[in-house]
Design a protein around this motif. Structure first.
Motif, PDB file in Angstrom:
ATOM      1  N   SER A 176       0.551  -1.098   0.131  1.00 27.10           N
ATOM      2  CA  SER A 176       0.034  -0.042   0.380  1.00 27.10           C
ATOM      3  C   SER A 176       0.926   1.038  -0.103  1.00 27.10           C
ATOM      4  O   SER A 176       1.646   1.103   0.855  1.00 27.10           O
ATOM      5  CB  SER A 176      -1.028  -0.350   1.467  1.00 27.10           C
ATOM      6  N   LEU A 177       0.415   2.413  -0.841  1.00 22.77           N
ATOM      7  CA  LEU A 177       1.289   3.848  -0.831  1.00 22.77           C
ATOM      8  C   LEU A 177       0.503   4.718  -0.371  1.00 22.77           C
ATOM      9  O   LEU A 177      -0.834   4.679  -0.962  1.00 22.77           O
ATOM     10  CB  LEU A 177       1.778   3.164  -1.971  1.00 22.77           C
ATOM     11  N   ARG A 178       0.804   5.513   0.056  1.00 20.28           N
ATOM     12  CA  ARG A 178       0.529   7.221   0.166  1.00 20.28           C
ATOM     13  C   ARG A 178       0.571   7.922  -1.481  1.00 20.28           C
ATOM     14  O   ARG A 178       1.574   8.314  -1.932  1.00 20.28           O
ATOM     15  CB  ARG A 178       0.362   7.393   0.992  1.00 20.28           C
ATOM     16  N   SER A 179      -0.686   8.264  -1.762  1.00 18.14           N
ATOM     17  CA  SER A 179      -0.692   8.594  -3.714  1.00 18.14           C
ATOM     18  C   SER A 179      -1.028  10.243  -3.219  1.00 18.14           C
ATOM     19  O   SER A 179      -2.223  10.749  -2.325  1.00 18.14           O
ATOM     20  CB  SER A 179      -0.883   8.325  -4.508  1.00 18.14           C
ATOM     21  N   VAL A 180      -0.620  10.675  -3.808  1.00 20.06           N
ATOM     22  CA  VAL A 180      -0.615  12.621  -3.419  1.00 20.06           C
ATOM     23  C   VAL A 180      -0.888  13.341  -5.261  1.00 20.06           C
ATOM     24  O   VAL A 180      -0.301  12.650  -6.318  1.00 20.06           O
ATOM     25  CB  VAL A 180       0.854  13.545  -3.013  1.00 20.06           C
ATOM     26  N   GLY A 181      -2.134  13.914  -5.195  1.00 19.05           N
ATOM     27  CA  GLY A 181      -2.562  13.829  -6.721  1.00 19.05           C
ATOM     28  C   GLY A 181      -2.809  15.711  -6.436  1.00 19.05           C
ATOM     29  O   GLY A 181      -2.595  16.401  -5.405  1.00 19.05           O
ATOM     30  N   GLU A 182      -3.181  16.504  -7.437  1.00 19.67           N
ATOM     31  CA  GLU A 182      -3.791  17.514  -7.214  1.00 19.67           C
ATOM     32  C   GLU A 182      -4.362  18.203  -6.354  1.00 19.67           C
ATOM     33  O   GLU A 182      -5.628  17.524  -5.043  1.00 19.67           O
ATOM     34  CB  GLU A 182      -4.871  18.194  -8.626  1.00 19.67           C
ATOM     35  N   GLY A 183      -4.028  19.266  -5.878  1.00 19.00           N
ATOM     36  CA  GLY A 183      -4.602  19.975  -4.595  1.00 19.00           C
ATOM     37  C   GLY A 183      -3.786  19.316  -3.080  1.00 19.00           C
ATOM     38  O   GLY A 183      -4.764  19.786  -2.389  1.00 19.00           O
ATOM     39  N   HIS A 184      -2.762  18.400  -3.423  1.00 18.88           N
ATOM     40  CA  HIS A 184      -1.977  17.642  -2.309  1.00 18.88           C
ATOM     41  C   HIS A 184      -3.366  16.663  -1.605  1.00 18.88           C
ATOM     42  O   HIS A 184      -3.262  16.391  -0.246  1.00 18.88           O
ATOM     43  CB  HIS A 184      -1.584  18.427  -1.283  1.00 18.88           C
ATOM     44  N   ILE A 185      -4.141  16.529  -2.330  1.00 16.76           N
ATOM     45  CA  ILE A 185      -5.274  15.425  -1.440  1.00 16.76           C
ATOM     46  C   ILE A 185      -4.488  13.578  -2.495  1.00 16.76           C
ATOM     47  O   ILE A 185      -4.190  13.446  -2.613  1.00 16.76           O
ATOM     48  CB  ILE A 185      -6.809  15.223  -2.664  1.00 16.76           C
ATOM     49  N   SER A 186      -4.339  13.011  -0.280  1.00 12.75           N
ATOM     50  CA  SER A 186      -3.634  12.138  -0.250  1.00 12.75           C
ATOM     51  C   SER A 186      -4.933  10.726  -0.508  1.00 12.75           C
ATOM     52  O   SER A 186      -5.734  10.647   0.161  1.00 12.75           O
ATOM     53  CB  SER A 186      -2.776  12.182   1.008  1.00 12.75           C
ATOM     54  N   SER A 187      -4.191   9.503  -0.568  1.00 11.80           N
ATOM     55  CA  SER A 187      -5.339   8.436  -1.336  1.00 11.80           C
ATOM     56  C   SER A 187      -4.544   7.568  -0.753  1.00 11.80           C
ATOM     57  O   SER A 187      -3.273   7.663  -0.772  1.00 11.80           O
ATOM     58  CB  SER A 187      -5.986   8.642  -2.454  1.00 11.80           C
ATOM     59  N   VAL A 188      -5.106   5.914  -1.216  1.00 15.60           N
ATOM     60  CA  VAL A 188      -4.066   5.099  -0.766  1.00 15.60           C
ATOM     61  C   VAL A 188      -4.523   4.139  -2.203  1.00 15.60           C
ATOM     62  O   VAL A 188      -5.479   3.803  -2.209  1.00 15.60           O
ATOM     63  CB  VAL A 188      -4.754   3.792   1.010  1.00 15.60           C
ATOM     64  N   THR A 189      -3.561   4.143  -2.293  1.00 16.14           N
ATOM     65  CA  THR A 189      -3.437   2.875  -3.856  1.00 16.14           C
ATOM     66  C   THR A 189      -2.682   2.078  -3.545  1.00 16.14           C
ATOM     67  O   THR A 189      -2.043   1.481  -2.126  1.00 16.14           O
ATOM     68  CB  THR A 189      -2.307   3.619  -5.297  1.00 16.14           C
ATOM     69  N   PHE A 190      -2.541   0.633  -4.859  1.00 11.60           N
ATOM     70  CA  PHE A 190      -2.229  -0.481  -4.289  1.00 11.60           C
ATOM     71  C   PHE A 190      -1.284  -1.291  -5.614  1.00 11.60           C
ATOM     72  O   PHE A 190      -1.320  -0.558  -6.600  1.00 11.60           O
ATOM     73  CB  PHE A 190      -3.032  -1.905  -3.677  1.00 11.60           C
ATOM     74  N   ARG A 191      -0.087  -2.184  -5.375  1.00  5.97           N
ATOM     75  CA  ARG A 191       0.846  -2.387  -5.936  1.00  5.97           C
ATOM     76  C   ARG A 191       0.824  -3.835  -5.567  1.00  5.97           C
ATOM     77  O   ARG A 191       0.424  -4.359  -4.418  1.00  5.97           O
ATOM     78  CB  ARG A 191       1.834  -1.812  -5.879  1.00  5.97           C
ATOM     79  N   GLU A 192       0.745  -4.566  -6.327  1.00 10.76           N
ATOM     80  CA  GLU A 192       1.279  -6.338  -5.608  1.00 10.76           C
ATOM     81  C   GLU A 192       2.975  -6.728  -6.557  1.00 10.76           C
ATOM     82  O   GLU A 192       2.562  -6.505  -7.490  1.00 10.76           O
ATOM     83  CB  GLU A 192      -0.249  -7.429  -6.131  1.00 10.76           C
ATOM     84  N   GLY A 193       2.990  -7.966  -5.686  1.00  9.63           N
ATOM     85  CA  GLY A 193       4.156  -8.162  -6.324  1.00  9.63           C
ATOM     86  C   GLY A 193       4.661  -9.828  -5.666  1.00  9.63           C
ATOM     87  O   GLY A 193       3.640 -10.334  -4.732  1.00  9.63           O
ATOM     88  N   ILE A 194       6.291  -9.707  -5.903  1.00  8.89           N
ATOM     89  CA  ILE A 194       6.112 -11.182  -5.419  1.00  8.89           C
ATOM     90  C   ILE A 194       7.966 -11.040  -4.822  1.00  8.89           C
ATOM     91  O   ILE A 194       8.099 -10.143  -5.146  1.00  8.89           O
ATOM     92  CB  ILE A 194       6.516 -12.441  -6.455  1.00  8.89           C
ATOM     93  N   ILE A 195       7.907 -11.637  -3.314  1.00  8.73           N
ATOM     94  CA  ILE A 195       9.666 -11.976  -2.743  1.00  8.73           C
ATOM     95  C   ILE A 195      10.247 -13.769  -3.335  1.00  8.73           C
ATOM     96  O   ILE A 195       9.295 -14.332  -2.844  1.00  8.73           O
ATOM     97  CB  ILE A 195      10.195 -11.679  -1.410  1.00  8.73           C
TER      98      ILE A 195
END
Length: 443
Positions: A93-112
């Motif tokens: 999970s990541l904190r993403s910041v867009g226009e107006g400096h509004i933060s939301s949560v986005t996701f990525r998936e991966g493998i170790i």
């Protein structure tokens, strides 16, 4: 007013220009029209293209990650099928910041993989809007306790709730409160703010859900509740093990409405359906709270930082109410003299609870450290690092907030700590270290 020919020409131009930038644009524009229908000055029937064009006029693109992608948290993916031996599938999970400096949560998936090589799946170019619903039912006893904690309880609210069943919906609550206001017209100016805050509390507890076919990277947690209007920040995810062996995921996060920051709690079992709840009780203040991954001696446990400077621990029988806290760690070394906090939920090891910390020193430089807490009595500090585990190097010091390395959650795999971390609040990378090496470095 545009003629039908002009409408057809305009909507055709929109669909051609934005072709490929959005999934199912007709469906989305029609959805936007339906949301705006009640504001139309007439109920006269209109063509489908006119409806789509109205929807387009009330739509704008928003780049969720245009400014920054940082403060990561990593957890074990609920799906561990079709993997090579020794590999782990994860969700980041990541904190993403867009226009107006509004933060939301986005996701990525991966493998170790077995050799601790990390690969992150390429995200799609799309974001999907979830279905939004308030809590299906509110529990009267629990809701009343929240109102008392917020000093909103009085005879007016007590009477309104007395007309409801033990479990009620948002619509039923709104009807009961509005009925009470009509019965007390002479006190409307006095009672209206209390009624509004009561409804706002209910709207702050809600659910969002996606279709399971929707790619994980297309799901996002964007501000919906009234306490989140200016952003959802720094979600600390943890895979919580239940007493019966099942698991669910919690995430504490900071809800920001433009004036105040309030800690809240997210809950999900599958990263398809998410429930958002307010956190309540006298111990709820400041931010940077992190749940333990299981109960401790029969109680939920959480790290906190009520005074903005020290690490505390809290216990509760309910994950949404916290009444007391106990100080466990103070800043001790120069690199953490200004303040310290956690960098995610504690990680259970044979030696104790490993807690990654952040410390702030001269020039507001953030470093990541570590402490080890007793498994049965986490108020007891066993060991801690004298020097930082991670400091910003010359390639990581420039960004929106310079001189910062920061994380919201790590994971152990194949005897190594896998630590995703943010670089000066603009981008994210990974670090790994042997657990044995880390523990042996503590004093």
């Amino acid at each position: 007013m545009l003629s039908e020919d002009e409408v057809d020409e305009q909507i055709q131009h929109v669909l051609e220009e934005f072709h490929g930038r959005h999934q199912q644009p007709r469906k989305f524009l029609n959805h936007r029209f339906e949301a705006m229908r009640r504001y139309l000055p007439t109920d006269s029937p209109m063509s489908e293209n006119r409806q789509l064009l109205i929807g387009a006029y009330f739509t704008q693109e928003y780049a969720l990650e245009s400014a920054a992608l940082f403060n990561p948290s990593i957890v074990r993916h609920p799906d561990q099928t079709a993997l090579e031996d020794g590999a782990l599938r994860f969700i980041l999970s990541l904190r993403s910041v867009g226009e107006g400096h509004i933060s939301s949560v986005t996701f990525r998936e991966g493998i170790i993989d077995a050799g601790n090589k990390i690969s992150v799946r390429e995200p799609t170019r799309y974001a999907t809007t979830p279905e939004f619903v308030p809590d299906a039912f509110y529990e009267k006893d629990l809701f009343s306790r929240k109102l008392i904690e917020l000093s909103l309880w009085n005879t007016f609210i007590e009477h309104a709730l007395s007309t409801l069943e033990d479990n009620f919906t948002l619509v039923q609550l709104e009807n009961a409160v509005n009925s009470g206001l009509r019965e007390n017209r002479s006190r409307h100016q006095e009672l209206a703010p209390i009624a509004e805050q009561t409804i706002m509390l209910a709207r702050s507890n809600y659910e969002i859900f996606y279709s399971p076919e929707c790619e994980l990277s297309e799901r996002l947690i964007f501000p919906f509740g009234p306490t989140e209007t200016n952003g959802i920040e720094d979600a600390r995810f943890v895979r919580f093990q239940e007493d019966d062996g099942s698991s669910r995921y919690f995430a504490t996060y900071s809800a920001y409405d433009g004036n105040a920051v309030l800690p809240q709690l997210l809950e999900t079992r599958d990263f398809v359906r998410f429930r958002m709840h307010t956190l309540n009780g006298p111990a709820i203040s400041d931010k940077g709270m992190a749940m333990f991954p299981r109960k401790i001696n029969g109680h939920y446990a959480m790290l906190s930082r009520q005074d903005g400077e020290h690490l505390y621990i809290m216990y509760s029988d309910m994950p949404y109410f916290w009444h007391s806290n106990e100080l466990i760690v103070k800043p001790t070394y120069p690199w953490e003299f200004v303040q310290m906090g956690n960098c995610g939920s504690p990680i259970e090891t044979e030696s104790g609870w490993l807690v990654l910390t952040h410390g702030v020193g001269p020039m507001r430089k953030y470093c990541i450290g570590a402490v080890l807490l007793d498994l049965d009595n986490p108020t007891r500090v066993i060991d801690r690092l004298k020097e930082p585990l991670l400091t910003p190097n010359e390639h990581e010091r420039e960004g929106y907030v310079p001189n910062v390395v920061y994380s919201c959650g790590s994971v152990i795999h194949n005897g190594h700590l896998v630590l995703p971390y943010a670089m000066s609040d603009y981008a994210t990378t990974f670090a790994t270290i042997s657990i044995d090496e880390l523990l042996s470095s503590m004093i």
